[in-house]
Scaffold this active site. Sequence first.
Site, mmCIF file in Angstrom:
data_model
loop_
_atom_site.group_PDB
_atom_site.id
_atom_site.type_symbol
_atom_site.label_atom_id
_atom_site.label_comp_id
_atom_site.label_asym_id
_atom_site.label_seq_id
_atom_site.Cartn_x
_atom_site.Cartn_y
_atom_site.Cartn_z
ATOM 1 N N SER A 58 0.827 -1.209 0.000
ATOM 2 C CA SER A 58 0.000 0.000 0.000
ATOM 3 C C SER A 58 0.859 1.255 0.000
ATOM 4 C CB SER A 58 -0.908 0.029 1.232
ATOM 5 O OG SER A 58 -1.655 -1.158 1.332
HETATM 6 N N1 SAH Z 1 -0.017 -5.202 4.224
HETATM 7 C C1 SAH Z 1 0.709 -5.505 3.016
HETATM 8 C C2 SAH Z 1 -0.066 -5.209 1.742
HETATM 9 C C3 SAH Z 1 -1.288 -6.008 1.633
HETATM 10 S S1 SAH Z 1 -1.884 -6.352 0.012
HETATM 11 C C4 SAH Z 1 2.055 -4.805 2.984
HETATM 12 O O1 SAH Z 1 2.370 -4.047 3.916
HETATM 13 O O2 SAH Z 1 2.816 -5.039 2.048
HETATM 14 C C5 SAH Z 1 -3.132 -7.482 0.520
HETATM 15 C C6 SAH Z 1 -2.610 -8.840 0.868
HETATM 16 O O3 SAH Z 1 -3.682 -9.598 1.423
HETATM 17 C C7 SAH Z 1 -2.100 -9.632 -0.332
HETATM 18 O O4 SAH Z 1 -0.800 -10.057 -0.088
HETATM 19 C C8 SAH Z 1 -3.074 -10.811 -0.387
HETATM 20 O O5 SAH Z 1 -2.473 -12.003 -0.864
HETATM 21 C C9 SAH Z 1 -3.511 -10.939 1.048
HETATM 22 N N2 SAH Z 1 -4.781 -11.631 1.281
HETATM 23 C C10 SAH Z 1 -5.909 -11.601 0.543
HETATM 24 N N3 SAH Z 1 -6.876 -12.352 1.123
HETATM 25 C C11 SAH Z 1 -6.343 -12.868 2.264
HETATM 26 C C12 SAH Z 1 -6.843 -13.719 3.301
HETATM 27 N N4 SAH Z 1 -8.099 -14.201 3.269
HETATM 28 N N5 SAH Z 1 -6.022 -14.048 4.331
HETATM 29 C C13 SAH Z 1 -4.740 -13.561 4.381
HETATM 30 N N6 SAH Z 1 -4.221 -12.756 3.424
HETATM 31 C C14 SAH Z 1 -4.998 -12.409 2.386
#
Ligand code: SAH
Length: 211
Positions: A58
């Site tokens: 993000s």
């Molecule tokens: N917080 C992260 C960015 C998140 S992007 C950072 O600092 O880089 C959103 C992430 O959520 C992605 O990596 C995606 O694979 C994950 N995601 C999506 N659905 C999910 C779920 N049900 N459980 C865990 N992770 C999930």
Amino acid sequence: MPSKEQLMEHWVSSGIIKDKKVIEAFKKVPRELFVAEERKEEAYGDYPLPIGEGQTISQPTTVMIMTQALELKKGDKVLEVGSGSGYQAAIIADIIGNKGKLISTEIVNNLAELAKENIKKLKLKNAEIIKHDGSKGYAKEAPYDKIIITAACPKIPNPLIKQLKEGGVIVAPVGNMNEQVMIKGKKIDGKIIEENLGEFMFVPLKGKHGY
Ligand code: SAH
């Protein structure tokens, strides 16, 4: 491209970030470690960057707004849904200190591995990355003082509300796949009292309570 210092100055002078602990954590954690090698020069660009598997880290301002909304304190136990690069996890781990504990869940195997490596590089002993469907929460370590979802959800998943302590805070982008409003929820008498922090755009939450 703004510099790291310019971003901090902007947040402070505009009043977007008032919590000094958040600014200190941003200063300390090297964001360049969490972005792809070929995008390192853009580490402090205020926009999301690809981290592989169609996912993104993000934009810095979004990470700081969400972190501030969590009202983190030393010693907090925190659950993150969506480790991605591990950057948000590192920021939280820095603020909650050694007496705190962060559990961060990631559903995509390669990204869970990436986040683990990044957290290890920074020697953050209070952060644990777990390959897991975080839309179900992580009951084994519940209850949590704070919960953060870093993927767009159709609604705040019920298991996460259950796993949040009374008086605890949950921050999550809620909406459809194209736009969401950032919800800051406080659990009062078992119910979530919501505050709207504005419009954002995230990659979709997958798993049982995702899209
Ligand atoms: N917080 C992260 C960015 C998140 S992007 C950072 O600092 O880089 C959103 C992430 O959520 C992605 O990596 C995606 O694979 C994950 N995601 C999506 N659905 C999910 C779920 N049900 N459980 C865990 N992770 C999930």
